[in-house]
Design a protein around this motif. Structure first.
Motif, PDB file in Angstrom:
ATOM      1  N   ALA A  30      -8.478 -13.348  -7.588  1.00 48.47           N
ATOM      2  CA  ALA A  30      -7.452 -13.122  -6.565  1.00 48.47           C
ATOM      3  C   ALA A  30      -6.080 -13.305  -7.184  1.00 48.47           C
ATOM      4  O   ALA A  30      -5.852 -14.209  -7.988  1.00 48.47           O
ATOM      5  CB  ALA A  30      -7.642 -14.091  -5.401  1.00 48.47           C
ATOM      6  N   GLU A  88      -2.576 -13.222  -2.728  1.00 50.96           N
ATOM      7  CA  GLU A  88      -3.743 -13.625  -1.942  1.00 50.96           C
ATOM      8  C   GLU A  88      -3.862 -15.143  -1.884  1.00 50.96           C
ATOM      9  O   GLU A  88      -4.204 -15.710  -0.848  1.00 50.96           O
ATOM     10  CB  GLU A  88      -5.015 -13.028  -2.537  1.00 50.96           C
ATOM     11  CG  GLU A  88      -5.163 -11.533  -2.323  1.00 50.96           C
ATOM     12  CD  GLU A  88      -6.486 -11.020  -2.851  1.00 50.96           C
ATOM     13  OE1 GLU A  88      -7.537 -11.420  -2.311  1.00 50.96           O
ATOM     14  OE2 GLU A  88      -6.480 -10.228  -3.825  1.00 50.96           O
ATOM     15  N   HIS A 115      -1.680 -16.797   0.692  1.00 48.75           N
ATOM     16  CA  HIS A 115      -1.877 -16.321   2.071  1.00 48.75           C
ATOM     17  C   HIS A 115      -1.552 -17.412   3.088  1.00 48.75           C
ATOM     18  O   HIS A 115      -2.009 -18.548   2.971  1.00 48.75           O
ATOM     19  CB  HIS A 115      -3.317 -15.850   2.251  1.00 48.75           C
ATOM     20  CG  HIS A 115      -3.617 -15.313   3.615  1.00 48.75           C
ATOM     21  ND1 HIS A 115      -2.939 -14.259   4.172  1.00 48.75           N
ATOM     22  CD2 HIS A 115      -4.524 -15.713   4.545  1.00 48.75           C
ATOM     23  CE1 HIS A 115      -3.413 -14.018   5.370  1.00 48.75           C
ATOM     24  NE2 HIS A 115      -4.368 -14.888   5.624  1.00 48.75           N
ATOM     25  N   LYS A 124       0.045  -5.922   2.484  1.00 42.42           N
ATOM     26  CA  LYS A 124      -1.326  -5.711   2.021  1.00 42.42           C
ATOM     27  C   LYS A 124      -1.322  -5.659   0.503  1.00 42.42           C
ATOM     28  O   LYS A 124      -0.359  -5.206  -0.104  1.00 42.42           O
ATOM     29  CB  LYS A 124      -1.907  -4.406   2.580  1.00 42.42           C
ATOM     30  CG  LYS A 124      -2.062  -4.401   4.106  1.00 42.42           C
ATOM     31  CD  LYS A 124      -2.496  -3.041   4.602  1.00 42.42           C
ATOM     32  CE  LYS A 124      -2.590  -3.013   6.113  1.00 42.42           C
ATOM     33  NZ  LYS A 124      -2.923  -1.663   6.627  1.00 42.42           N
ATOM     34  N   ARG A 169      -3.653  -4.568  -2.997  1.00 44.73           N
ATOM     35  CA  ARG A 169      -4.806  -3.896  -3.601  1.00 44.73           C
ATOM     36  C   ARG A 169      -4.966  -4.429  -5.023  1.00 44.73           C
ATOM     37  O   ARG A 169      -4.071  -4.283  -5.860  1.00 44.73           O
ATOM     38  CB  ARG A 169      -4.610  -2.383  -3.627  1.00 44.73           C
ATOM     39  CG  ARG A 169      -5.871  -1.620  -4.040  1.00 44.73           C
ATOM     40  CD  ARG A 169      -5.543  -0.150  -4.313  1.00 44.73           C
ATOM     41  NE  ARG A 169      -4.936   0.491  -3.172  1.00 44.73           N
ATOM     42  CZ  ARG A 169      -5.614   1.049  -2.175  1.00 44.73           C
ATOM     43  NH1 ARG A 169      -6.938   1.026  -2.189  1.00 44.73           N
ATOM     44  NH2 ARG A 169      -4.978   1.634  -1.181  1.00 44.73           N
ATOM     45  N   ARG A 170      -6.092  -5.048  -5.294  1.00 45.89           N
ATOM     46  CA  ARG A 170      -6.339  -5.569  -6.639  1.00 45.89           C
ATOM     47  C   ARG A 170      -6.478  -4.425  -7.646  1.00 45.89           C
ATOM     48  O   ARG A 170      -6.884  -3.321  -7.276  1.00 45.89           O
ATOM     49  CB  ARG A 170      -7.608  -6.422  -6.667  1.00 45.89           C
ATOM     50  CG  ARG A 170      -7.548  -7.678  -5.826  1.00 45.89           C
ATOM     51  CD  ARG A 170      -8.790  -8.511  -6.048  1.00 45.89           C
ATOM     52  NE  ARG A 170      -8.844  -9.664  -5.156  1.00 45.89           N
ATOM     53  CZ  ARG A 170      -9.798 -10.596  -5.188  1.00 45.89           C
ATOM     54  NH1 ARG A 170     -10.786 -10.485  -6.074  1.00 45.89           N
ATOM     55  NH2 ARG A 170      -9.769 -11.602  -4.342  1.00 45.89           N
ATOM     56  N   ASP A 186      -9.547  -1.863  -7.695  1.00 45.00           N
ATOM     57  CA  ASP A 186     -10.250  -1.935  -6.419  1.00 45.00           C
ATOM     58  C   ASP A 186      -9.818  -0.774  -5.534  1.00 45.00           C
ATOM     59  O   ASP A 186      -8.707  -0.245  -5.667  1.00 45.00           O
ATOM     60  CB  ASP A 186      -9.936  -3.261  -5.712  1.00 45.00           C
ATOM     61  CG  ASP A 186     -11.015  -3.648  -4.706  1.00 45.00           C
ATOM     62  OD1 ASP A 186     -11.922  -2.822  -4.460  1.00 45.00           O
ATOM     63  OD2 ASP A 186     -10.939  -4.769  -4.164  1.00 45.00           O
ATOM     64  N   LYS A 210     -10.201  -1.213  -2.139  1.00 46.67           N
ATOM     65  CA  LYS A 210      -9.998  -1.875  -0.853  1.00 46.67           C
ATOM     66  C   LYS A 210      -8.652  -2.595  -0.853  1.00 46.67           C
ATOM     67  O   LYS A 210      -8.145  -2.991  -1.897  1.00 46.67           O
ATOM     68  CB  LYS A 210     -11.122  -2.879  -0.587  1.00 46.67           C
ATOM     69  CG  LYS A 210     -12.492  -2.242  -0.421  1.00 46.67           C
ATOM     70  CD  LYS A 210     -13.552  -3.297  -0.148  1.00 46.67           C
ATOM     71  CE  LYS A 210     -13.741  -4.231  -1.326  1.00 46.67           C
ATOM     72  NZ  LYS A 210     -14.849  -5.182  -1.123  1.00 46.67           N
ATOM     73  N   ILE A 211      -8.116  -2.758   0.347  1.00 45.40           N
ATOM     74  CA  ILE A 211      -6.865  -3.501   0.483  1.00 45.40           C
ATOM     75  C   ILE A 211      -7.121  -4.777   1.268  1.00 45.40           C
ATOM     76  O   ILE A 211      -8.004  -4.828   2.119  1.00 45.40           O
ATOM     77  CB  ILE A 211      -5.767  -2.655   1.158  1.00 45.40           C
ATOM     78  CG1 ILE A 211      -6.236  -2.145   2.532  1.00 45.40           C
ATOM     79  CG2 ILE A 211      -5.332  -1.525   0.276  1.00 45.40           C
ATOM     80  CD1 ILE A 211      -5.166  -1.395   3.288  1.00 45.40           C
ATOM     81  N   THR A 212      -6.349  -5.810   0.948  1.00 44.65           N
ATOM     82  CA  THR A 212      -6.496  -7.107   1.597  1.00 44.65           C
ATOM     83  C   THR A 212      -5.190  -7.468   2.293  1.00 44.65           C
ATOM     84  O   THR A 212      -4.143  -7.533   1.648  1.00 44.65           O
ATOM     85  CB  THR A 212      -6.831  -8.196   0.554  1.00 44.65           C
ATOM     86  OG1 THR A 212      -8.018  -7.827  -0.144  1.00 44.65           O
ATOM     87  CG2 THR A 212      -7.019  -9.552   1.235  1.00 44.65           C
ATOM     88  N   VAL A 229      -2.255  -9.677   3.664  1.00 43.92           N
ATOM     89  CA  VAL A 229      -1.719 -10.990   3.286  1.00 43.92           C
ATOM     90  C   VAL A 229      -0.544 -11.320   4.196  1.00 43.92           C
ATOM     91  O   VAL A 229       0.208 -10.452   4.606  1.00 43.92           O
ATOM     92  CB  VAL A 229      -1.274 -11.041   1.808  1.00 43.92           C
ATOM     93  CG1 VAL A 229      -2.453 -10.989   0.871  1.00 43.92           C
ATOM     94  CG2 VAL A 229      -0.285  -9.928   1.483  1.00 43.92           C
TER      95      VAL A 229
END
Length: 642
Positions: free
Chosen positions: A412, A416, A419, A447, A449-450, A453, A455-457, A459
């Motif tokens: 992470a 992240e 957060h 948001k 994105r690693r 990846d 996908k988005i996370t 925050v």
């Protein structure tokens, strides 16, 4: 999935037929024989043993349903084939046939006699008559009086008709009807077991929760009171469930909240000597309020948990140790800066801190975080100039396994990890334009994105950035994105250099000597006025950090309890610049920018004279003048108007 099914037969032949069916389909079914009240008693015994479903027929099925409370009962249906088979048989023996049975068995068969060419009349028995044999007998007497000489019906009807001297024939259920009932019973049993398992699982979760859980229905009566609630409120669940909450715990005032609470709300209750923190949430079904549930815990327990979380964050290094109390200074310049920073702590907008090297930018960032509503969440500090650019992106935004050579495990990023807290990015002016683009996107979209990846996370972080560079000049040169500059420069704070707050130098020297005495096991005395004057006259281009380092060197090198004047001069001579760079007796400030002062005036007039000269030097640009002076623009305007 294991479950148990029982069959209660009104008569033996039907029990034997069901046993034969169970053997054919390979089912283990408990079989009992008992008509009406006897069958109902047997059903109560089976319910106590944990039976899932019972199968029965006719009046016995009705009797069982009246007695059991939590045991599903499946009726063996009388199929049209069963009925036609009986009527076809008896029509050769009787000219007038009466069909007698309980609801709903008799519904819809009145026209069957006409279809089969039989003089057939249907007599319906009401469900509640299964215990009143006199009424059943009265119906059968009416049958006889009307000249019907043959009765077709269930077990009780046939038995009582025989007592009146009538010819009878029992309607028997065939295997197909029994099999249909068995299939229905199995479906009910499986569903019931699943629901029981779900209920038990939910109960286990509620009972093992570390929080007290109280639920009340729309009538204000308690229907859940878990073990933790028993401890919190010192009451047993079996003594309070079913009772009105106002009778049990009137101080909670939960009844008023059934219709008043539209969304979760926090409450603090005083119960005896305890302070209890609660979250009260409405329970709705189809927009109708049907109750509330409160999760609660003792305030002292919340505080202990908070301390544990802060300890874990501290071990990870994600905690802000400093508050505004740790900022040392009594000059108006630093006091005004602190007040401005405290104002910024109350809101959540991005903050840009400008200050020369060593002025305490991270100290202020930590203080702002600790004075904000995010103070219990992570504080992640990162120096953007500390690592190469090729590693900076992965540190900030994270990466997944296989994203690049050596990335055997995902990680992470700092956003992240921060957060719900604050991320502090120092030396923001050092990041490349490519990283600026990604940083801008994170700030706009909230948001991340690693790397590698898809996908988005999401925050939720407050961003504080710091720099010792003129970002506006970098924007003009094209080295810093204008859109990112405006995004991070919502709030800005200028930390004054030490040379603009010289009266704070003695305070800082005394503080650092005390710190190093404690750390180095020394007993050095605070310097006298002569030495303090030497230290105060130096410009300290490295600011507070440079002063701290110099004091540490003095404490280490001092042979006795006092710091000699010679050692102070020697130490300062070895630093960048020299004492001649400080303010001289004539009041002139040497260096890149020169200001001439007329000594002997009041301090306020000298201050205004300095400000006027700086504003003129900056061509009337008050923003540039405020930055040069290390004060806010609002402060500059106020001093000019004063």
């Amino acid at each position: 999935m294991k479950y148990s099914i029982a069959f209660i037969s009104p008569y033996k032949k039907l029990a034997d037929l069901f046993a034969e069916l169970a053997n054919e389909v390979g089912k283990k079914i408990e079989i009992e024989i008992g008509d009406l009240e006897i069958g109902a008693r047997k059903a109560l015994e089976l319910e106590a043993k944990g039976c899932d479903v019972v199968i029965s027929r006719g009046g016995t099925s009705i009797a069982i349903k009246k007695e059991v409370t939590d045991l599903p009962v499946v009726d063996v249906p009388v199929s049209g084939f069963d009925l036609i088979r009986v009527l076809y048989y008896v029509r050769r023996e009787a000219d007038k046939i009466a069909l007698v049975g309980f609801e709903p068995f008799t519904h819809g068969i009145e026209g069957l006699g006409e279809i089969m060419g039989i003089n057939l009349k249907v007599f319906t028995l009401k469900e509640e008559w299964y215990e009143d044999t006199a009424k059943i007998k009265s119906v059968l007497q009416g049958v006889k009086a009307e000249g019907y000489n043959f009765v077709v019906g269930d077990n009780i009807s046939v038995r009582m008709a025989k007592e009146l001297g009538l010819e009878t024939h029992l309607i028997k259920s065939g295997k197909e009807s029994l099999h249909r009932a068995l299939i229905e019973a199995e479906n009910i049993a499986r569903t019931r077991r699943r629901e029981m398992e779900k209920t038990n699982r939910i109960k286990s979760i509620i009972d093992s929760a570390h929080e007290g859980i109280i639920s009340i229905n729309k009538d204000g009566r308690i229907d859940i009171f878990n073990p933790r609630a028993e401890i919190l409120f010192n009451k047993k669940a079996d003594k309070v469930i079913g009772r009105e909450i106002n009778d049990v715990l009137p101080e909670l005032k939960l009844t008023k909240m059934i219709k008043m609470v539209d969304k979760p709300r926090e409450e603090i209750w005083t119960v005896g000597k305890k302070k209890i923190a609660a979250n009260v949430t409405p329970i709705r079904v189809a927009e109708e309020h049907i109750g509330v549930v409160a999760t609660c815990q003792e305030v002292s327990g919340v505080q202990k948990m908070e301390q544990k979380i802060r300890k874990e964050l501290y071990l990870k290094g994600y905690v802000a140790e400093n508050t505004f109390d740790n900022i040392i200074g009594q000059t108006e310049t630093i006091k005004e800066t602190i007040i401005e920073a405290q104002d910024y702590a109350r809101i959540d907008s991005p903050l840009l801190i400008f200050g020369e090297t060593g002025t305490g930018k991270e100290l202020f960032a930590q203080a702002v975080h600790n004075a904000s509503f995010r103070h219990n969440k992570p504080f992640v500090a990162f120096n953007c100039a500390a690592i190469p650019e090729n590693l900076l992106e992965s540190e900030l935004f994270g990466y997944v396994a296989g994203a690049f050579t050596g990335a055997t495990k995902g990680k992470a990023g700092l956003f992240e990890q921060a957060h719900e807290g604050t991320i502090f990015l120092d030396e923001i002016g050092e990041i490349s334009l490519d990283i600026q683009v990604r940083l801008l996107r994170v700030l706009q979209e909230r948001k991340v994105r690693r790397i590698g990846d898809d996908k988005i996370t999401p925050v939720d972080v407050r961003i504080i950035v710091a720099t010792n560079k003129d970002l506006y000049q970098l924007v003009e040169k094209g080295d810093f994105r204008k859109d990112l500059f405006y995004r991070i420069n919502v709030l800005n704070l200028n930390i004054p250099p030490l040379r603009q707050r010289r009266n704070d130098i003695p305070l800082l020297v005394d503080y650092f000597i005390a710190e190093f005495n404690s750390r180095l096991k020394r007993v050095i005395k605070n310097p006298g006025p002569e030495i303090m004057k030497i230290l105060s006259n130096y410009d300290w281009p490295g600011n507070v950090r440079q002063l701290e380092n110099a004091v540490e060197r003095l404490v280490v090198r001092a042979k006795g309890k006092e710091i000699p004047r010679r050692l102070v001069k020697e130490t300062i001579s070895s630093l960048e610049g020299s004492p001649t760079k400080g303010i001289k007796a004539d009041g002139k400030l040497n260096g890149k920018n020169k200001i001439s002062l007329s000594l002997g005036k009041p301090l306020s007039e000298m201050e205004k004279e300095i400000i006027d000269q700086v504003v003129r030097a900056e061509g009337g640009n008050k923003s540039a003048a405020a930055k040069r002076l290390g004060i806010g623009r609002t402060t500059l305007w106020r001093k000019l108007d004063g």
